[in-house]
Design a protein around this motif. Structure first.
Motif, short mmCIF file in Angstrom:
data_model
loop_
_atom_site.label_atom_id
_atom_site.label_comp_id
_atom_site.label_asym_id
_atom_site.label_seq_id
_atom_site.Cartn_x
_atom_site.Cartn_y
_atom_site.Cartn_z
N LEU A 71 11.00 -2.04 -3.43
CA LEU A 71 10.34 -1.04 -2.59
C LEU A 71 10.02 -1.58 -1.21
N LYS A 72 9.83 -2.87 -1.10
CA LYS A 72 9.59 -3.48 0.20
C LYS A 72 10.74 -3.19 1.16
N TYR A 73 11.96 -3.13 0.63
CA TYR A 73 13.13 -2.90 1.47
C TYR A 73 13.58 -1.44 1.45
N ILE A 74 13.46 -0.77 0.31
CA ILE A 74 13.91 0.61 0.19
C ILE A 74 12.98 1.56 0.95
N ASP A 75 11.70 1.24 0.98
CA ASP A 75 10.72 2.10 1.65
C ASP A 75 9.67 1.24 2.34
N PRO A 76 10.05 0.50 3.36
CA PRO A 76 9.14 -0.48 3.96
C PRO A 76 7.90 0.13 4.61
N ALA A 77 7.99 1.38 5.05
CA ALA A 77 6.83 2.04 5.68
C ALA A 77 6.03 2.86 4.68
N ALA A 78 6.37 2.76 3.39
CA ALA A 78 5.63 3.46 2.33
C ALA A 78 5.55 4.96 2.60
N GLU A 79 6.69 5.57 2.86
CA GLU A 79 6.73 7.00 3.18
C GLU A 79 6.63 7.87 1.92
N VAL A 80 7.07 7.34 0.78
CA VAL A 80 7.25 8.13 -0.43
C VAL A 80 6.29 7.65 -1.51
N ALA A 81 5.76 8.58 -2.30
CA ALA A 81 4.88 8.23 -3.41
C ALA A 81 5.65 7.46 -4.48
N VAL A 82 4.91 6.69 -5.29
CA VAL A 82 5.51 5.83 -6.31
C VAL A 82 4.84 6.04 -7.66
N SER A 92 0.85 -1.18 0.00
CA SER A 92 0.00 0.00 0.00
C SER A 92 0.89 1.23 0.00
N TYR A 93 0.95 1.93 -1.13
CA TYR A 93 1.78 3.13 -1.30
C TYR A 93 0.94 4.21 -1.98
N ARG A 94 1.29 5.45 -1.72
CA ARG A 94 0.67 6.56 -2.45
C ARG A 94 1.20 6.59 -3.88
N GLY A 95 0.37 7.05 -4.79
CA GLY A 95 0.82 7.33 -6.14
C GLY A 95 1.02 8.83 -6.32
N ASP A 96 1.36 9.23 -7.53
CA ASP A 96 1.47 10.65 -7.88
C ASP A 96 0.88 10.81 -9.27
N PRO A 97 -0.46 10.92 -9.34
CA PRO A 97 -1.12 11.01 -10.66
C PRO A 97 -0.63 12.18 -11.49
#
Length: 308
Positions: A129-140, A89-94
């Motif tokens: 991304l599971k390891y680079i941003d495990p807490a889903a801090e950054v949009a993808v 679960s990550y934010r996007g950037d439409p």
């Protein structure tokens, strides 16, 4: 500072999907992505990860994800035993995704927005991304490799990512999710041939030196020599990003995190490229402390080896 502020080569071998399936010789990739990701987030505070994956394959068009939310279960179609439906679960950037598609079209590249409501990530996007941003801090925003694209088009597509990031004043870190050598064989413990491993090391050393023009000049030959994953398309897109950064007057250098690791005849590495001062800032945030991860028994790992 906006634009692509750093670009990285990252690994996605399917046994990294669940830590208990990761053999000892691939733990270096896990620790490398955890370490690099934490340092990037703390030092650079990126707005967006833009990631190209060799496991999202488009035949004709370049796509960029334009969903506001990336959420679902990742299944590796080629290895559902290893990645059977892992949640993300990550934010996007439409806005960025749409602007990138427009930028590609402006340069004559066939491009379409990915606005599919039920689109799910491939594992080449999910695993790093599971390891680079495990807490889903950054949009993808994710993009595919395109079969109809030659290396020149991939370079152009990569350059447009930097241009789009500058236009929107985003702080972007680009991730190229791909192996190096990729002539696969059964048996996860197998390395590529010594000649291909040496070619990979020369390629990585060129990137560390920031010799982007030299890399581009020899890339087609290198890609053929090592049988690069997906014909080197993801690597070429990564190089296109780095080349655009360099043309902006940025003197690039690279830092490798962890060591090389094999997977079924492929060679894999984690490498960050950026201006020297940015590399130094990231380096100041690096904590070289291995993070504990659950492991399967030797018998369970041996059973996994038998599946290839």
């Amino acid at each position: 500072m906006t634009g692509v502020i750093a670009a990285a080569l990252v690994a996605h071998v399917p046994t990294l999907g669940r830590a208990e399936n990761t053999p000892d010789y691939q733990q270096t990739l896990v620790q490398a992505e955890l370490t690099m990701g934490a340092a990037l987030r703390q030092a650079l505070k990126p707005d967006v990860w833009v990631i190209v994956s060799t496991h999202w394959v488009s035949t004709f068009d370049w796509f960029a994800t334009c969903q506001a939310k990336h959420e679902g279960l990742c299944v590796a179609q080629e290895a559902p035993n290893l990645i059977p439906g892992l949640p993300y679960s990550y934010r996007g950037d439409p806005e960025f995704g749409a602007a990138l598609v427009d930028a590609w079209k402006e340069t004559g590249i066939a491009a379409v927005r990915n606005e599919a409501e039920h689109y799910h990530w491939d594992y080449g996007t999910y695993v790093p991304l599971k390891y680079i941003d495990p807490a889903a801090e950054v949009a993808v925003v994710s993009i595919p490799v395109v079969l109809m694209a030659d290396h020149k088009e991939c370079l152009q597509a990569g350059a447009a990512i930097h241009a789009t990031a500058k236009r929107l004043r985003r702080r972007v870190v680009f991730l190229g999710s791909t192996a190096l050598s990729h002539l696969l064989v059964r048996g996860r413990y197998h390395w590529p041939t010594p000649e291909r491993v040496e070619a990979d090391k020369r390629f990585i050393e060129q990137l560390k030196k920031g010799a982007i023009d030299e890399v581009i000049a020899g890339f087609t030959e290198y890609s053929k020599e090592v049988v690069a994953e997906m014909g080197g398309r993801a690597l070429a897109t990564l190089i296109g990003v780095a080349s655009a950064m360099s043309r902006d007057g940025k003197t690039l250098a690279g830092r490798q995190f962890g060591d090389y690791a094999q997977s079924s005849g492929s060679n894999n590495a984690v490498l960050l490229m950026a201006e020297k001062q940015i590399l130094a800032a990231v380096g100041d945030r690096v904590v070289q402390q291995p993070q504990a991860a659950p492991k399967a028994s030797a018998a369970a790992l041996a059973k996994l080896e038998e599946t290839e």
